[in-house]
Motif scaffolding. Structure first.
Motif: not given
Ligand SMILES: Cc1ncc(COP(=O)(O)O)c(C=O)c1O
Length: 350
Positions: A261-264, A268-270, A332-334, A338-343
């Motif tokens: 499940v974590e891999i999936n 998705q996050n990637k 790829v993080g949580t 990832n949102e913090k990275l993009l912001n």
């Protein structure tokens, strides 16, 4: 099929002649808990960890064997796959005489281990789109070349090499071909494990540090012929995989569903991260990735790297690596990370 491969000729004479250290627990394989153990100068006071661990990691190997469908005599476990890689150097490479081939840009430890073991590292660059150039690699082989390291999926580029290229190298190189599959669990491509029996010179390494989520316990897997595994077993430190690691690893291998499940989620996050990063004009290229990281070419990588760092976001600066010019590697993080990275990227004016 490689018909001219001769393992005997690859083993260092010192290792061939070596009488391995026999640990106290080597001669004791009963698990009934009834024996009185006065053989290893341990503390007699039970606390769960007062005894040395099983040097052969029998229970753990049995579980791994079932999970991977590989017999236990084809498995060696190490203190991270880094230890396995080091054992390969020490078993098969003669200091100041032997050489190895690496396909650059790739995982930095191969070169470090080569230096530590006084082995020449012949670096053969990957093509512009990060694929091995078989003819050039075969030409680079010297009589002294013992090991060929193929990192697939490759770190830091993220791509998997074609089966055809790897098969040609397995068939035509008479040393050991090490396929480092540290990231294979994130990939939809088939592991080389299924073809292990077909190639006597094939060594595959995998790890619990990435998709299995246990970088902290340090456990690496090595799969090869029983003969290669026997040589490595001869030189491994007797208790190289500690008791806590064996217990925690077993628990995780029994929890493969959760890991899956974590891999999936990572996949998705990637996909979302790729999509979001592509909307930035400062992003020039994102390399195709079968892993949990992205190699991204930026217009001004140093500015990006330092800006993120000042915002408490640490990524890997690969921009000075030959072949990775202007590239940064982002794990790829949580979703939140990832949102913090993009912001943070949004607040950077290039
Ligand atoms: C390609 C590759 N191989 C091996 C390793 C090391 O793995 P371990 O944690 O099992 O020593 C890494 C770690 O980043 C890696 O990227």
């Amino acid at each position: 099929m490689n018909t001219t491969f001769n393992l005997e000729s690859l083993i260092r004479p010192t290792i061939n002649a070596l009488k391995p250290y026999s640990s106290a627990r080597d001669e004791f394989d009963s698990n009934d808990g009834k024996a009185i153990l006065l053989d290893a100068n341990e503390s007699p006071f039970y606390n769960g960890l007062n005894r040395y661990p099983d040097p052969h990691q029998r229970v753990l190997k049995q579980k791994l064997s079932e999970l991977k469908n590989i017999p236990t005599d084809r498995i060696l476990l190490g203190n991270g796959s880094d230890e396995v890689l080091d054992l390969l150097f020490r078993a098969f490479c003669e200091p100041n005489l032997s050489s190895i081939i690496t396909l650059t840009p790739t995982y930095g430890m191969y070169d470090v281990l080569a230096s530590i073991n006084a082995i020449e590292n012949i670096e053969v660059p990957l093509s512009e789109n990060f694929n091995p150039e078989v003819a050039t690699i075969l030409k680079a082989i010297k009589p002294s070349t013992r090991l060929l390291f193929i990192c697939s999926p490759n770190n830091p580029t993220g791509n998997t090499f074609s089966d055809e290229s790897i098969e040609q190298l397995l068939n035509q190189f008479n040393g050991l071909v090490i396929i480092d599959e540290a990231y294979i669990d994130f990939s939809d491509k088939t592991s080389w494990l299924e073809r292990l029996e077909k190639f006597p010179n094939l060594v595959i390494t995998q790890t619990m540090s990435k998709a299995w989520g246990l970088a902290g316990i340090r456990l690496g897997f090595c799969f090869s012929s029983p003969e290669v595994i026997s040589v490595l077993k001869k030189i491994k430190p007797p208790y190289n995989v500690n008791e806590l690691t064996q217990q925690r690893a077993l628990k995780q291998l029994n929890n493969a569903d959760v890991v899956s499940v974590e891999i999936n989620t990572v996949k998705q996050n990637k996909a979302k991260l790729i999509n979001d990063l592509n909307s930035f004009s400062m992003v020039e290229m994102i390399a195709p990735s079968d892993t949990n990281f992205l190699l991204v070419r930026f217009l001004e990588p140093h500015k990006v790297y330092h800006h993120l760092r000042n915002n408490g976001i640490i990524i890997r600066n690969r921009s000075t690596l030959k072949g990775c010019e202007n590239c940064l590697r982002i794990t790829v993080g949580t979703e939140k990370e990832n949102e913090k990275l993009l912001n943070s990227l949004k607040t950077l004016v290039v």
